[in-house]
Motif scaffolding. Structure first.
Motif, PDB file in Angstrom:
ATOM      1  N   SER A  26       0.830  -1.213   0.000  1.00  0.00           N
ATOM      2  CA  SER A  26       0.000   0.000   0.000  1.00  0.00           C
ATOM      3  C   SER A  26       0.860   1.256   0.000  1.00  0.00           C
ATOM      4  CB  SER A  26      -0.948  -0.005   1.198  1.00  0.00           C
ATOM      5  OG  SER A  26      -0.256   0.298   2.389  1.00  0.00           O
ATOM      6  N   TRP A  54      -6.488  -7.208  -0.955  1.00  0.00           N
ATOM      7  CA  TRP A  54      -6.075  -5.800  -0.940  1.00  0.00           C
ATOM      8  C   TRP A  54      -6.417  -5.133  -2.272  1.00  0.00           C
ATOM      9  CZ3 TRP A  54      -2.529  -3.040  -3.883  1.00  0.00           C
ATOM     10  CH2 TRP A  54      -2.282  -1.736  -3.448  1.00  0.00           C
ATOM     11  N   THR A  58      -8.967  -2.033  -2.685  1.00  0.00           N
ATOM     12  CA  THR A  58      -8.460  -0.721  -3.095  1.00  0.00           C
ATOM     13  C   THR A  58      -8.774  -0.414  -4.556  1.00  0.00           C
ATOM     14  OG1 THR A  58      -6.316  -1.713  -3.630  1.00  0.00           O
ATOM     15  CG2 THR A  58      -6.555  -0.734  -1.443  1.00  0.00           C
TER      16      THR A  58
ATOM     17  N   ILE B  26      -2.451  -4.959  14.229  1.00  0.00           N
ATOM     18  CA  ILE B  26      -2.387  -5.633  12.924  1.00  0.00           C
ATOM     19  C   ILE B  26      -3.626  -5.283  12.104  1.00  0.00           C
ATOM     20  CG2 ILE B  26      -2.533  -7.889  11.772  1.00  0.00           C
ATOM     21  CD1 ILE B  26      -0.592  -8.944  13.901  1.00  0.00           C
ATOM     22  N   THR B  29      -3.446  -1.441  11.067  1.00  0.00           N
ATOM     23  CA  THR B  29      -2.514  -1.128   9.974  1.00  0.00           C
ATOM     24  C   THR B  29      -3.026  -1.710   8.657  1.00  0.00           C
ATOM     25  OG1 THR B  29      -1.185  -3.045  10.638  1.00  0.00           O
ATOM     26  CG2 THR B  29      -0.389  -0.906  11.332  1.00  0.00           C
ATOM     27  N   THR B  30      -3.621  -2.891   8.729  1.00  0.00           N
ATOM     28  CA  THR B  30      -4.139  -3.505   7.506  1.00  0.00           C
ATOM     29  C   THR B  30      -5.323  -2.708   6.959  1.00  0.00           C
ATOM     30  OG1 THR B  30      -3.441  -5.654   8.345  1.00  0.00           O
ATOM     31  CG2 THR B  30      -4.918  -5.665   6.466  1.00  0.00           C
ATOM     32  N   ALA B  33      -3.969   0.209   5.334  1.00  0.00           N
ATOM     33  CA  ALA B  33      -3.341  -0.191   4.064  1.00  0.00           C
ATOM     34  C   ALA B  33      -4.385  -0.416   2.982  1.00  0.00           C
ATOM     35  CB  ALA B  33      -2.516  -1.463   4.262  1.00  0.00           C
ATOM     36  N   MET B  34      -5.572  -0.838   3.403  1.00  0.00           N
ATOM     37  CA  MET B  34      -6.630  -1.107   2.433  1.00  0.00           C
ATOM     38  C   MET B  34      -7.446   0.137   2.135  1.00  0.00           C
ATOM     39  SD  MET B  34      -7.501  -5.018   3.491  1.00  0.00           S
ATOM     40  CE  MET B  34      -8.364  -5.603   2.042  1.00  0.00           C
ATOM     41  N   LYS B  97      10.366 -15.614  13.900  1.00  0.00           N
ATOM     42  CA  LYS B  97       9.502 -15.822  12.723  1.00  0.00           C
ATOM     43  C   LYS B  97       9.348 -14.539  11.918  1.00  0.00           C
ATOM     44  CE  LYS B  97       8.105 -19.922  14.605  1.00  0.00           C
ATOM     45  NZ  LYS B  97       8.345 -20.343  15.994  1.00  0.00           N
ATOM     46  N   LYS B  98      10.157 -13.556  12.260  1.00  0.00           N
ATOM     47  CA  LYS B  98      10.169 -12.272  11.559  1.00  0.00           C
ATOM     48  C   LYS B  98       8.814 -11.566  11.551  1.00  0.00           C
ATOM     49  CE  LYS B  98      14.207 -12.917   8.665  1.00  0.00           C
ATOM     50  NZ  LYS B  98      14.640 -14.275   9.053  1.00  0.00           N
ATOM     51  N   VAL B  99       8.079 -11.737  12.644  1.00  0.00           N
ATOM     52  CA  VAL B  99       6.828 -10.990  12.808  1.00  0.00           C
ATOM     53  C   VAL B  99       7.202  -9.604  13.334  1.00  0.00           C
ATOM     54  CG1 VAL B  99       4.649 -10.874  14.091  1.00  0.00           C
ATOM     55  CG2 VAL B  99       5.461 -13.064  13.217  1.00  0.00           C
ATOM     56  N   THR B 100       6.591  -8.601  12.783  1.00  0.00           N
ATOM     57  CA  THR B 100       6.887  -7.224  13.194  1.00  0.00           C
ATOM     58  C   THR B 100       6.554  -7.035  14.679  1.00  0.00           C
ATOM     59  OG1 THR B 100       6.196  -6.616  10.986  1.00  0.00           O
ATOM     60  CG2 THR B 100       6.509  -4.814  12.532  1.00  0.00           C
ATOM     61  N   LEU B 105       4.871  -2.009  14.997  1.00  0.00           N
ATOM     62  CA  LEU B 105       3.509  -2.000  14.446  1.00  0.00           C
ATOM     63  C   LEU B 105       2.794  -0.697  14.791  1.00  0.00           C
ATOM     64  CD1 LEU B 105       1.822  -5.471  14.996  1.00  0.00           C
ATOM     65  CD2 LEU B 105       2.024  -4.238  12.845  1.00  0.00           C
ATOM     66  N   MET B 108       4.156   1.973  12.687  1.00  0.00           N
ATOM     67  CA  MET B 108       3.611   1.793  11.335  1.00  0.00           C
ATOM     68  C   MET B 108       2.195   2.377  11.260  1.00  0.00           C
ATOM     69  SD  MET B 108       4.550   0.518   8.477  1.00  0.00           S
ATOM     70  CE  MET B 108       5.741  -0.774   8.576  1.00  0.00           C
ATOM     71  N   MET B 112       0.932   5.515   8.981  1.00  0.00           N
ATOM     72  CA  MET B 112      -0.109   5.327   7.966  1.00  0.00           C
ATOM     73  C   MET B 112      -1.343   6.168   8.252  1.00  0.00           C
ATOM     74  SD  MET B 112       0.235   1.309   7.299  1.00  0.00           S
ATOM     75  CE  MET B 112      -0.578   1.393   5.723  1.00  0.00           C
TER      76      MET B 112
END
Lengths: 80, 159
Positions: A26, A54, A58, B26, B29-30, B33-34, B97-100, B105, B108, B112
């Motif tokens: 995004s 997504w 969008t 989560i 932020t998603t 993002a959408m 596990k590379k989770v933020t 978050l 982020m 955003m």
């Protein structure tokens, strides 16, 4: 078709977990001109469904989706 | 529902548990993002997620409570915390596990444009001042402001 898919930008989201591939996508799409294509590479299996969702939400167009070697590649055309 | 303009999401963060706050950020932020206009309303234990790492309280009870109030990096999971062991373990497992991480978050979400709102009444009860909260908090408001946000929202969640 294939020449149209020359990406204007690439986003390497490999190794990132949910929700980062979508969040980064995004953000990166803003750096692509309208009509241009963003290529996104991800390893999160959830990104298959998530990038699709997504795009649907969008309004950007998911032109093509590929997978191989555990990497998912998305070609997204910016529509607005 | 918003009739025109972008869709909206509104999330109440009541819990101060690491796992629940994680879910809240989560989703926020998603949603952002959408393309959704997203707000988070932090109340009661949830205030820890937007609190600075410092002591709070004026009276005896407020200062006692302050001992148990953490910042976003200090809150533990809702289950299996075992006096901080669980927090350490979950953080390590998520990092592997590379989770933020939770602080990332939150940053982020701020970047955003997620609007962070703090509940005035909980702050009064718990003796938390505006200065005790991170600068990025957009406003300190009451329930009516949240309801107005929620009325216009396409998604509302209570976490």
């Amino acid at each position: 078709m294939s020449e149209e898919l020359t990406p204007e930008k690439e986003l390497d989201a490999r190794g990132l977990q949910c929700p980062m591939p979508v969040v980064k996508t995004s953000q990166e799409i803003k750096n692509v001109s309208v009509g241009g294509v963003l290529k996104v590479m991800a390893t999160d299996p959830g990104s298959m469904a998530d990038i699709t969702a997504w795009c649907k939400s969008t309004g950007n167009e998911l032109v093509k989706m590929e997978q191989g070697d555990g990497v998912f590649i998305f070609y997204i055309r910016r529509t607005n | 529902m918003s009739e025109n303009g972008p869709k909206k999401a509104s999330i109440v963060v009541f819990s101060g548990d690491m796992d629940r706050v994680m879910a809240a950020f989560i989703i926020a932020t998603t949603a952002a993002a959408m393309g959704m206009e997203t707000s988070m309303f932090f109340t009661f234990w949830g205030l820890q997620a937007i609190k600075k790492k410092r002591g709070t309280g004026k009276g005896l009870f407020g200062k006692m409570l302050s001992i148990f109030l953490k910042d976003i990096d200090g809150i533990g999971p809702s289950k299996m915390n075992f006096g901080g062991m669980g927090r350490w373990m979950f953080k390590k497992m998520m990092k592997d596990k590379k989770v933020t991480s939770l602080p990332e978050l939150r940053q982020m979400a701020i970047d955003m444009g997620v609007k962070l709102l703090a509940c005035q009444m909980s702050m009064d009860v718990m003796e938390i001042d505006r200065e005790d909260l991170i600068d990025e908090v957009a406003d300190v408001v009451g329930a009516a402001t949240y309801i107005l946000e929620a009325q216009q929202a396409d998604i509302t969640l209570f976490i």
